[in-house]
Structure formats: C-alpha cells, structure tokens
Design a protein around this motif. Structure first.
Motif, PDB file in Angstrom:
ATOM      1  N   ASN A  81       3.838  10.194   2.289  1.00  0.00           N
ATOM      2  CA  ASN A  81       3.033   9.694   1.171  1.00  0.00           C
ATOM      3  C   ASN A  81       3.119  10.628  -0.028  1.00  0.00           C
ATOM      4  OD1 ASN A  81       2.145   7.369   2.403  1.00  0.00           O
ATOM      5  ND2 ASN A  81       0.146   8.189   2.978  1.00  0.00           N
ATOM      6  N   ASP A 118     -11.343  -2.932   0.630  1.00  0.00           N
ATOM      7  CA  ASP A 118     -10.964  -1.552   0.965  1.00  0.00           C
ATOM      8  C   ASP A 118     -10.939  -0.747  -0.324  1.00  0.00           C
ATOM      9  OD1 ASP A 118      -9.954   0.847   1.855  1.00  0.00           O
ATOM     10  OD2 ASP A 118      -8.304  -0.047   2.993  1.00  0.00           O
ATOM     11  N   SER A 166       0.912   3.750   1.923  1.00  0.00           N
ATOM     12  CA  SER A 166       1.376   4.070   3.278  1.00  0.00           C
ATOM     13  C   SER A 166       2.515   3.138   3.695  1.00  0.00           C
ATOM     14  CB  SER A 166       0.224   3.987   4.286  1.00  0.00           C
ATOM     15  OG  SER A 166      -0.335   2.684   4.282  1.00  0.00           O
ATOM     16  N   LYS A 207       0.865  -1.170   0.000  1.00  0.00           N
ATOM     17  CA  LYS A 207       0.000   0.000   0.000  1.00  0.00           C
ATOM     18  C   LYS A 207       0.906   1.226   0.000  1.00  0.00           C
ATOM     19  CE  LYS A 207      -3.834  -1.950   2.672  1.00  0.00           C
ATOM     20  NZ  LYS A 207      -4.611  -1.807   3.917  1.00  0.00           N
ATOM     21  N   ARG A 214     -10.733   2.313  -0.918  1.00  0.00           N
ATOM     22  CA  ARG A 214      -9.835   3.470  -0.978  1.00  0.00           C
ATOM     23  C   ARG A 214      -8.373   3.085  -1.167  1.00  0.00           C
ATOM     24  NH1 ARG A 214     -10.134   6.945   3.877  1.00  0.00           N
ATOM     25  NH2 ARG A 214     -10.034   4.948   4.932  1.00  0.00           N
ATOM     26  N   ALA A 215      -8.048   1.841  -0.889  1.00  0.00           N
ATOM     27  CA  ALA A 215      -6.639   1.429  -0.899  1.00  0.00           C
ATOM     28  C   ALA A 215      -6.306   0.631  -2.150  1.00  0.00           C
ATOM     29  CB  ALA A 215      -6.328   0.598   0.335  1.00  0.00           C
ATOM     30  N   SER A 216      -5.052   0.729  -2.541  1.00  0.00           N
ATOM     31  CA  SER A 216      -4.547  -0.113  -3.618  1.00  0.00           C
ATOM     32  C   SER A 216      -3.116  -0.512  -3.287  1.00  0.00           C
ATOM     33  CB  SER A 216      -4.602   0.623  -4.960  1.00  0.00           C
ATOM     34  OG  SER A 216      -3.796   1.770  -4.934  1.00  0.00           O
TER      35      SER A 216
END
Length: 157
Positions: free
Chosen positions: A75, A99, A65, A63, A101-103
């Motif tokens: 980030n 999720d 982050s 991710k 929003r996440a990739s």
C-alpha cells in the motif's frame, strides 16, 4: 528469429539456469527502455503507468488495498503514486458507502485520456522492441510463458 542451440540432456539444469538468466536480462533491458521512454516522452514513470493501467481495467475503481493486490506491491508504494495522480487531476478518490475509512480510486476523464495516449505509445514501443519475433513466434512463446505461470501459481503457498 530462428535461434537454436544443441540440447544437452545431461545439462538440463544448466540449460534452464541459462534460460532464466536470459529471461531476466531481457526483462530488465525492456523495462529499462520503457522507463526511459515514459520519462522522455511523457515525463512519467513506469509505476505511474502501471497504476493507471490497473485502474483503466476497473471502471468502478479500486480500494487502495485492491490496487496494491492487483499490482502486487505494498500500500505504501501505491499511496504516493495515487497522491501525485490525484494532484495532476488523473484520479479521484470516492468514498465507499458504509466505510468511512475506505475510498475507491478511479481514473478521471483526464486520466483515461492520458493513459490512452501512453498505452498506445507503450504498445508501439513493445512492438518495436520485440520485432525480432514473428506473430506466430510471439504466440508460441506467450503460450509457453502462460504454462510456466500456471505451473508456478500451482506451486505457490
């Protein structure tokens, strides 16, 4: 490389300060050379190389982050680099199940191939830059630096 200077027990603080300044100077000089080599040979940058190096160690991807944490940068610093790597076909963003929003960011086949060539050149450059050290000296200095990092990590808040 056999350079020794007299030790001054009364000046340990000054000797350590000089050591720090020499380490900093050497590090900056090496980094400058690496930046120039990457630019000249690959029309690339050290931050781009660092992102690809981090991703090469995580086959499942990271991710954004996590990538920032691995690189110890914000980030915001990573986003632009990942965007350009994606535009060049070197990375792909994969949705994280559950999720929206996440990739995850992963190297593509092209990214792995490009990184392999750059990593080999990087290793050769470092080998040349540090050729003043014998293999034994390199291992010894690395051990001292590892001990320093361990001590510093133990003092970190």
């Amino acid at each position: 490389m056999s350079v020794t200077q007299p030790v001054h027990p009364d000046n340990a603080s000054k000797d350590r300060l000089r050591l720090w300044l020499r380490m900093l100077k050497a590090s900056r000089m090496i980094e400058t050379q690496l930046r120039e080599n990457l630019r000249a040979e690959f029309q690339s940058t050290l931050p781009r190389f660092d992102v690809m190096a981090a991703l090469s160690r995580y086959q499942d991807g990271l991710k954004m982050s996590q990538l920032s944490d691995v690189l110890r940068v914000s980030n915001g610093n990573v986003t632009g680099i990942v965007d350009r790597l994606a535009d060049d076909g070197c990375v792909v963003r994969v949705p994280v199940p559950g999720d929206r929003r996440a990739s995850l960011v992963r190297l593509t086949k092209r990214g792995h191939e490009e990184f392999a060539v750059q990593a080999k050149a990087h290793e050769d450059w470092i080998n040349d830059i540090l050729s003043e050290f014998s293999a034994n000296q390199a291992v010894t200095v690395s051990g001292h630096l590892d001990a320093l990092v361990t001590a510093l990590e133990g003092k970190a808040p």
